[in-house]
Motif scaffolding. Structure first.
Motif, PDB file in Angstrom:
ATOM      1  N   CYS A 145      35.992  49.309  38.354  1.00 39.49           N
ATOM      2  CA  CYS A 145      35.620  49.336  39.768  1.00 39.49           C
ATOM      3  C   CYS A 145      35.702  50.782  40.248  1.00 39.49           C
ATOM      4  N   ALA A 146      34.593  51.287  40.741  1.00 37.69           N
ATOM      5  CA  ALA A 146      34.537  52.647  41.265  1.00 37.69           C
ATOM      6  C   ALA A 146      34.529  52.601  42.785  1.00 37.69           C
ATOM      7  N   ALA A 147      35.466  53.298  43.395  1.00 31.15           N
ATOM      8  CA  ALA A 147      35.606  53.289  44.848  1.00 31.15           C
ATOM      9  C   ALA A 147      35.117  54.597  45.452  1.00 31.15           C
ATOM     10  N   SER A 148      34.504  54.476  46.627  1.00 29.19           N
ATOM     11  CA  SER A 148      34.105  55.657  47.384  1.00 29.19           C
ATOM     12  C   SER A 148      34.251  55.357  48.872  1.00 29.19           C
ATOM     13  N   GLY A 149      34.432  56.409  49.665  1.00 31.80           N
ATOM     14  CA  GLY A 149      34.550  56.236  51.108  1.00 31.80           C
ATOM     15  C   GLY A 149      35.941  55.897  51.590  1.00 31.80           C
ATOM     16  N   ILE A 150      36.919  55.857  50.686  1.00 25.90           N
ATOM     17  CA  ILE A 150      38.308  55.600  51.057  1.00 25.90           C
ATOM     18  C   ILE A 150      39.208  56.636  50.385  1.00 25.90           C
ATOM     19  N   THR A 151      40.406  56.779  50.934  1.00 26.60           N
ATOM     20  CA  THR A 151      41.418  57.600  50.262  1.00 26.60           C
ATOM     21  C   THR A 151      42.064  56.698  49.222  1.00 26.60           C
ATOM     22  N   PHE A 152      41.488  56.723  48.054  1.00 27.46           N
ATOM     23  CA  PHE A 152      41.790  55.724  47.029  1.00 27.46           C
ATOM     24  C   PHE A 152      43.277  55.628  46.730  1.00 27.46           C
ATOM     25  N   SER A 153      43.961  56.740  46.676  1.00 30.01           N
ATOM     26  CA  SER A 153      45.372  56.750  46.292  1.00 30.01           C
ATOM     27  C   SER A 153      46.271  56.126  47.353  1.00 30.01           C
ATOM     28  N   SER A 154      45.719  55.759  48.502  1.00 29.44           N
ATOM     29  CA  SER A 154      46.502  55.106  49.556  1.00 29.44           C
ATOM     30  C   SER A 154      46.366  53.592  49.526  1.00 29.44           C
ATOM     31  N   TYR A 155      45.589  53.087  48.600  1.00 28.78           N
ATOM     32  CA  TYR A 155      45.277  51.658  48.572  1.00 28.78           C
ATOM     33  C   TYR A 155      45.889  50.947  47.375  1.00 28.78           C
ATOM     34  N   VAL A 156      46.436  49.769  47.669  1.00 24.76           N
ATOM     35  CA  VAL A 156      46.741  48.822  46.604  1.00 24.76           C
ATOM     36  C   VAL A 156      45.409  48.280  46.115  1.00 24.76           C
ATOM     37  N   MET A 157      45.263  48.179  44.809  1.00 24.31           N
ATOM     38  CA  MET A 157      44.015  47.666  44.242  1.00 24.31           C
ATOM     39  C   MET A 157      44.288  46.333  43.540  1.00 24.31           C
ATOM     40  N   ARG A 158      43.362  45.419  43.705  1.00 25.12           N
ATOM     41  CA  ARG A 158      43.539  44.089  43.139  1.00 25.12           C
ATOM     42  C   ARG A 158      42.239  43.605  42.518  1.00 25.12           C
TER      43      ARG A 158
ATOM     44  N   SER B 293      48.301  32.825  34.592  1.00 25.33           N
ATOM     45  CA  SER B 293      47.216  32.411  33.701  1.00 25.33           C
ATOM     46  C   SER B 293      46.669  33.556  32.854  1.00 25.33           C
ATOM     47  N   VAL B 294      46.925  34.801  33.250  1.00 22.91           N
ATOM     48  CA  VAL B 294      46.379  35.941  32.502  1.00 22.91           C
ATOM     49  C   VAL B 294      47.468  36.854  31.954  1.00 22.91           C
ATOM     50  N   LYS B 295      48.712  36.568  32.270  1.00 23.49           N
ATOM     51  CA  LYS B 295      49.817  37.434  31.853  1.00 23.49           C
ATOM     52  C   LYS B 295      49.839  37.553  30.329  1.00 23.49           C
ATOM     53  N   GLY B 296      49.974  38.781  29.864  1.00 24.63           N
ATOM     54  CA  GLY B 296      49.986  39.031  28.426  1.00 24.63           C
ATOM     55  C   GLY B 296      48.619  39.219  27.814  1.00 24.63           C
ATOM     56  N   ARG B 297      47.563  38.897  28.573  1.00 24.80           N
ATOM     57  CA  ARG B 297      46.197  39.053  28.056  1.00 24.80           C
ATOM     58  C   ARG B 297      45.409  40.124  28.819  1.00 24.80           C
ATOM     59  N   PHE B 298      45.676  40.250  30.105  1.00 25.66           N
ATOM     60  CA  PHE B 298      44.952  41.193  30.960  1.00 25.66           C
ATOM     61  C   PHE B 298      45.860  42.363  31.317  1.00 25.66           C
ATOM     62  N   THR B 299      45.245  43.534  31.475  1.00 23.04           N
ATOM     63  CA  THR B 299      45.976  44.723  31.898  1.00 23.04           C
ATOM     64  C   THR B 299      45.173  45.455  32.966  1.00 23.04           C
ATOM     65  N   ILE B 300      45.808  45.683  34.109  1.00 26.45           N
ATOM     66  CA  ILE B 300      45.178  46.446  35.179  1.00 26.45           C
ATOM     67  C   ILE B 300      45.681  47.887  35.113  1.00 26.45           C
ATOM     68  N   SER B 301      44.787  48.826  35.380  1.00 28.20           N
ATOM     69  CA  SER B 301      45.161  50.244  35.382  1.00 28.20           C
ATOM     70  C   SER B 301      44.288  50.973  36.399  1.00 28.20           C
ATOM     71  N   ARG B 302      44.717  52.145  36.792  1.00 28.80           N
ATOM     72  CA  ARG B 302      43.943  52.921  37.756  1.00 28.80           C
ATOM     73  C   ARG B 302      44.007  54.398  37.420  1.00 28.80           C
ATOM     74  N   ASP B 303      42.985  55.117  37.889  1.00 31.46           N
ATOM     75  CA  ASP B 303      42.932  56.568  37.743  1.00 31.46           C
ATOM     76  C   ASP B 303      42.646  57.129  39.132  1.00 31.46           C
ATOM     77  N   ASN B 304      43.673  57.632  39.772  1.00 33.21           N
ATOM     78  CA  ASN B 304      43.504  58.110  41.151  1.00 33.21           C
ATOM     79  C   ASN B 304      42.689  59.406  41.227  1.00 33.21           C
ATOM     80  N   ALA B 305      42.556  60.096  40.129  1.00 34.20           N
ATOM     81  CA  ALA B 305      41.720  61.293  40.110  1.00 34.20           C
ATOM     82  C   ALA B 305      40.237  60.925  40.074  1.00 34.20           C
ATOM     83  N   LYS B 306      39.933  59.774  39.482  1.00 32.74           N
ATOM     84  CA  LYS B 306      38.544  59.332  39.356  1.00 32.74           C
ATOM     85  C   LYS B 306      38.184  58.222  40.341  1.00 32.74           C
TER      86      LYS B 306
END
Length: 118
Positions: A22-35, A63-76
């Motif tokens: 998911c690519a975000a624009s128009g927000i201060t991304f590092s101030s947001y919880v992402m889901r 239902s997804v624990k151990g199978r899914f991994t969420i990550s973020r790159d605040n620089a990108k």
């Protein structure tokens, strides 16, 4: 203008993997919880995974624990969802969500279809 643009969905066999982005624009991304949410046909939208604004903490649906991994790159300004060991019941439209905890701004992407089928 705020935009959240998801990509990476598609058709995969059971047991396979996909990586959503998911690519975000128009927000201060590092101030947001992402889901990441998902919604299967005929079902309510379900929270799948959450990552804090710094990336220091993550939570997952059982239902997804151990199978899914969420990550973020605040620089990108991106948030990813790595999905492994996919099951047919993971089939849904997956949505990216940005939430500002203080200002209560809440934004959604348009969704990307994930289909797990043989």
């Amino acid at each position: 203008q705020v935009q959240l643009v998801e990509s990476g969905g598609g058709l995969v066999q059971p047991g396979g993997s996909l990586r959503l982005s998911c690519a975000a624009s128009g927000i201060t991304f590092s101030s947001y919880v992402m889901r990441w949410y998902r919604q299967a046909p005929g079902k309510e939208r379900e929270l799948v995974a959450t990552i804090t604004s710094t990336g220091g903490s993550t939570t997952y649906a059982d239902s997804v624990k151990g199978r899914f991994t969420i990550s973020r790159d605040n620089a990108k300004n991106t948030v990813d969802l790595q999905m492994n060991s996919l099951k047919p019941e993971d089939t849904a439209v997956y949505y990216c969500n940005a939430l500002h905890l203080v200002l209560r701004y809440n934004y959604w992407g348009q969704g990307t279809q994930v289909t797990v089928s043989s």
